[in-house]
Motif scaffolding. Structure first.
Motif, short mmCIF file in Angstrom:
data_model
loop_
_atom_site.label_atom_id
_atom_site.label_comp_id
_atom_site.label_asym_id
_atom_site.label_seq_id
_atom_site.Cartn_x
_atom_site.Cartn_y
_atom_site.Cartn_z
N UNK A 554 0.90 -1.32 0.03
CA UNK A 554 -0.05 0.15 0.08
C UNK A 554 1.03 1.29 -0.03
N UNK A 555 1.99 1.15 0.50
CA UNK A 555 2.81 2.32 0.56
C UNK A 555 4.23 1.80 -0.16
N UNK A 556 4.88 2.84 -0.76
CA UNK A 556 6.14 2.64 -1.32
C UNK A 556 7.13 2.86 -0.50
N UNK A 557 7.17 2.93 0.80
CA UNK A 557 8.23 3.12 1.81
C UNK A 557 8.87 1.47 2.22
N UNK A 558 10.14 1.82 2.43
CA UNK A 558 10.98 0.58 2.91
C UNK A 558 11.55 0.80 3.92
N UNK A 559 11.55 -0.17 4.85
CA UNK A 559 12.20 -0.16 6.21
C UNK A 559 13.40 -1.09 6.44
N UNK A 560 14.56 -0.39 6.70
CA UNK A 560 15.80 -1.27 6.63
C UNK A 560 16.26 -1.24 8.22
N UNK A 561 16.48 -2.50 8.77
CA UNK A 561 16.65 -2.48 10.35
C UNK A 561 17.55 -3.96 10.20
N UNK A 562 18.08 -4.15 11.59
CA UNK A 562 18.99 -5.24 11.54
C UNK A 562 18.76 -5.78 13.17
N UNK A 563 19.20 -6.84 13.49
CA UNK A 563 19.24 -7.40 14.81
C UNK A 563 19.86 -6.92 15.83
N UNK A 564 21.09 -6.20 15.53
CA UNK A 564 21.84 -5.60 16.38
C UNK A 564 22.88 -4.17 15.92
N UNK A 565 23.50 -3.52 16.50
CA UNK A 565 24.31 -2.41 15.90
C UNK A 565 25.32 -3.12 15.13
N UNK A 566 25.83 -2.17 14.24
CA UNK A 566 27.23 -2.58 13.51
C UNK A 566 26.99 -3.45 12.47
N UNK A 678 16.16 -1.89 20.60
CA UNK A 678 15.08 -0.70 21.10
C UNK A 678 13.90 -1.39 20.20
N UNK A 679 12.74 -0.86 20.55
CA UNK A 679 11.41 -1.44 20.07
C UNK A 679 11.10 -0.39 18.75
N UNK A 680 11.87 0.58 18.46
CA UNK A 680 11.68 1.44 17.35
C UNK A 680 11.21 1.00 15.88
N UNK A 681 12.05 0.09 15.74
CA UNK A 681 11.84 -0.61 14.21
C UNK A 681 10.36 -1.26 14.21
N UNK A 682 9.79 -1.79 15.23
CA UNK A 682 8.57 -2.32 15.16
C UNK A 682 7.34 -1.17 15.03
N UNK A 683 7.65 -0.19 15.72
CA UNK A 683 6.87 0.96 15.41
C UNK A 683 6.65 1.29 14.23
N UNK A 684 7.95 1.60 13.55
CA UNK A 684 7.89 2.28 12.36
C UNK A 684 7.46 1.18 11.27
N UNK A 685 7.57 -0.23 11.48
CA UNK A 685 7.29 -1.20 10.49
C UNK A 685 5.91 -1.30 10.29
N UNK A 686 4.99 -0.97 10.99
CA UNK A 686 3.31 -1.01 10.94
C UNK A 686 3.21 0.08 9.91
N UNK A 687 3.94 1.12 9.60
CA UNK A 687 3.61 2.18 8.59
C UNK A 687 4.45 2.25 7.37
N UNK A 688 5.08 1.22 6.95
CA UNK A 688 5.80 0.97 5.61
C UNK A 688 5.11 -0.04 4.78
N UNK A 689 5.61 -0.18 3.71
CA UNK A 689 4.99 -1.08 2.70
C UNK A 689 5.84 -2.52 3.04
N UNK A 690 7.09 -2.39 3.06
CA UNK A 690 8.03 -3.51 3.32
C UNK A 690 9.23 -3.32 4.45
#
Length: 751
Positions: A554-566, A678-690
């Motif tokens: 539905x959106x053309x936005x893409x979330x890029x995250x990972x399990x840990x830093x670095x 942190x939980x930020x990625x889970x919050x953002x992930x609900x508003x992106x397309x993939x």
């Protein structure tokens, strides 16, 4: 058109390379080993270098060991050999004169207390006196000092020995409880010294050149060469400890089977001393061998010397009785027949007396039941029987003739016996003085000019080899303890999610990253500085995959995250944005890591006026969208770091921001913090397309990736797949037999 899109979608689906079982079992095993060794080459080189360094330190510190060698000949002899007891002629076989000399027996004697303890006492090997050296390197430095006088102390530490120090201890006596214990000798001014035991109080105070005694301790030090305040370690070894220490350095073996030649060697650190000690051992051994051989003659001579006075007294008495009788009776002549009988009687009586002496000698060694004594008794009975026959013949003579015959017989018997005893004693004295042993020194001690320990080159080779083996062990331990994902196939097989792209390791990106950290201004994108890099080629294949991954979103936005830093998610975000922009897409990168976001630095932008300000309502969307040097690429920075990032991202204005950006741009890339942190990625992930997860080769256990995916799923975020970053293509080449085994398509225009 629809058919072409479907066909293109099929082309960009993640693919895996099919390999046969034989390749898995044969090619991969050896290739994997080579790949791992190349990956950990610096650890292998470092540990190997450490092994070489330690072996070099050992070469410097280790004490050189020298060896003194000598040869001894043992003459094997049987009964009746060159013994002093052979002077007794016929008595030799009856007395058991001589004996066997065996090489094995002489080896035991040469290694016995009888020999070694005499040498220990003579050479004072039971006294250890060594200077106190600086730990580890002090003795090596002192050993290499060849100058005159004393070496200058290092770092002003004059209480340690640095070269040229010397102490001579001729006598050291301690209480029994202090045997094998360390004593400290401290040299003072004017040749005075103190000897310390375990406490701070000296057990005695003395002066060099004078014997000092106190509280059961006694010492005589004739010579000391050292600075005032120098310390020496003294130890009075117990007899057992001194013997054990000498025996460990001492070796005896026969050269060739039944050759009778013994090789004797002594090892030690003092090349001058071991030669004299080995010579003393051999001389002591030869001396005791001679003394052992002359002891038999000594015992027999002692026995004869006790018999001679008694026989002489009996001879004198017999001569006096014979002469007195002839004076009283006048001159008397014996007939020829009587003289013959006298000669026979004298001979028998001499044999009887000699046999009695022989029996007395035998009784010192055997019991009356021994065959030799019984044989002597039987011979004695025969001689007595023959003597009785002569007594019968004498009884037929006149009384005068009988008396003269008896007196003359006594004189003859004792004269002959005395003469034989005197001659035998004289022969034994000569034999004793000229006795030689059954062993002789063929070659005296000769000391090797070079140490017999391992050569420095060999030690270094062994150290390097052991270091190499240890490095393999370290690599194995690291690999065993660090169970991480190295192969993107493992992600697909264990998690059931596709790997959309495998980004190979880029050396140039490492250089760019280091340069960017050192520089104050903006950094450089790899996609701009080296668009032909393999990592950028992999991102181009990811660009096509993302296009079709967002078709049904539905959106053309893409979330890029990972399990840990670095993990390199920011590297993926900014370079993927550049690649998309180069394809003519309008792209915006949103730095949603409100805690540690740093994408602004790579583009040379300031952090202020970004996501935080927009969500807070203090600015408009147009003011936070910042252009970059890359055409069609914009960036939204984090803004001021807020105290409550999670609450800020949950605000409706952040969702509104993503929606407005989706309307303005072809692709919106959101760089989010790691999900396990942190939980930020889970919050953002609900508003992106993939949502794409970034995994880095050699950084994650598979359980960590499982936990990250699970946490996103629990928050209602569906993970499309993975981007496998920093793949070691060199290792993959060795592992699979060809270069470029990565999940990407490399397309370049042909010239």
């Amino acid at each position: 058109m629809e058919h072409d899109q479907l066909k293109s979608a099929q082309l960009v689906q993640p693919q895996t390379y099919s390999r046969s079982d034989d390749q898995e079992e044969d090619g991969i095993a050896l290739g994997e080993i080579i790949g791992v060794l190349l990956e950990y080459r610096w650890i292998i080189a470092g540990v190997t270098a450490l092994g070489l360094l330690l072996s070099a330190a050992w070469v410097f510190i280790a004490k050189p060991v020298y060896r003194a060698d000598a040869l001894v000949q043992v003459e094997e002899k049987g009964p009746g050999g060159s013994s002093a007891m052979s002077a007794l002629k016929d008595l030799g076989p009856l007395l058991g004169i001589g004996g066997d000399t065996t090489v094995a027996a002489e080896q035991e004697i040469l290694n016995s207390r009888l020999v070694l303890e005499k040498v220990i006492q003579k050479k004072r090997l039971n006294i250890q006196a060594d200077p106190r050296y600086f730990p580890i390197i002090g003795q090596a430095i002192a050993r290499r000092y060849k100058g005159e006088g004393l070496n200058s102390p290092w770092l002003g530490l004059s209480s340690f020995a640095w070269g040229g120090e010397e102490i001579q201890v001729d006598a050291l006596e301690v209480p029994r409880d202090w045997l094998d214990e360390k004593l400290t000798f401290v040299l003072g001014e004017g040749g005075r010294f103190e000897l310390f035991a375990s406490d701070d109080e000296p057990v005695l105070i003395g002066k060099v050149g004078e014997r000092a005694s106190s509280r059961g301790f006694s010492i005589f030090v004739p010579k000391v060469v050292a600075r005032s305040g120098s310390r020496f370690k003294l130890v009075r070894l117990s007899p057992d400890e001194a013997l054990d220490k000498l025996s460990k350095q001492y070796q005896i073996k026969e050269r060739g089977k039944k050759s009778g030649i013994l090789e004797v060697s002594l090892k030690g650190e003092d090349s001058d001393r071991i030669g004299t000690v080995l010579d003393d051992i051999l001389n002591t051994y030869v001396r005791q061998n001679v003394e052992r051989r002359s002891a038999e003659a000594e015992n027999t001579l002692r026995f004869l010397e006790t018999q001679l006075p008694e026989v002489k007294r009996q001879l004198d008495a017999a001569e006096a009785a014979y002469n007195g009788y002839r004076q009283n009776r006048g001159s008397l002549d014996l007939s020829i027949e009587t003289q013959s009988v006298l000669g026979s009687i004298v001979d028998v009586d001499n044999q009887i007396v000699a046999l009695k002496q022989e029996r007395d000698e035998l009784r010192q060694y055997f019991t009356p039941e021994h065959p030799r004594i019984q044989a002597a008794d039987a011979k004695m009975e025969k001689l007595k029987a023959r003597r009785a026959e002569f007594d019968g013949s004498i009884a037929k003579l006149p009384d005068t003739q009988q008396t003269v015959l008896r007196l003359a017989r006594d004189v003859e018997v004792y004269t002959t016996l005395y003469t034989d005893l005197v001659n035998t004693a004289q022969q034994l004295r000569v034999t004793k003085a000229g006795t030689i042993g059954d062993v002789r020194i063929v070659d005296p001690a000769a000391v090797t000019t070079q140490p017999v320990s391992l050569k420095p080159v060999i030690i270094l080779a062994i150290g390097g080899f052991l270091g190499l083996i240890a490095s393999f062990g370290v690599v194995w331990l690291i690999r065993t303890l660090n169970v991480v994902v190295e192969d993107p196939e493992e992600v697909e097989s264990k998690l059931g999610l596709p790997v959309y792209a495998s980004i190979p390791h880029s050396n140039e990106e490492v250089v760019i990253s280091k340069r960017g950290k050192a520089a104050k201004g903006g950094g450089t994108l790899l996609a701009i500085s080296n668009p032909e890099d393999d990592a950028i080629e992999s991102l181009r294949s990811l660009r096509t995959t993302i296009h079709f991954a967002l078709l049904d979103a539905q959106q053309n936005s893409l979330l890029i995250t990972g399990a840990s830093p670095g993990l390199g998610k920011s590297f993926i975000s900014k370079n993927l944005g550049a690649v998309l922009a180069q394809a003519g897409k309008r792209v915006v990168i949103v730095d949603a890591d409100l805690r540690r976001g740093h994408i602004n630095k790579e583009f040379g932008l300031s952090r202020e006026t970004g996501v935080s300000e927009y969500v807070a309502g203090s600015t408009s969307i147009d003011s936070i969208i910042k252009p970059t040097s890359v055409e069609n690429l914009w960036v939204i920075t984090t803004g001021q770091i807020p105290p409550n990032p999670s609450e800020l991202l949950m605000h409706l204005r952040f969702e509104e921001l993503l929606e407005k950006l989706s309307e303005r741009f072809d692709t919106v890339i959101v760089d989010a913090p790691p999900i396990l942190a942190v939980s930020d990625a889970a919050i953002i992930g609900r508003h992106v397309g993939a949502t794409l997860m970034v995994a880095r080769a050699g950084r994650h256990p598979i359980r960590e990736l499982e936990q990250a995916v699970k946490r996103l799923h629990q928050s209602g975020v569906h993970v499309k797949g993975f981007v496998f970053n920093d793949l070691n293509t060199d290792r993959q080449r060795y592992r699979y037999g060809y270069k470029g085994y990565v999940y990407r398509y490399s397309y370049k225009e042909k010239a």
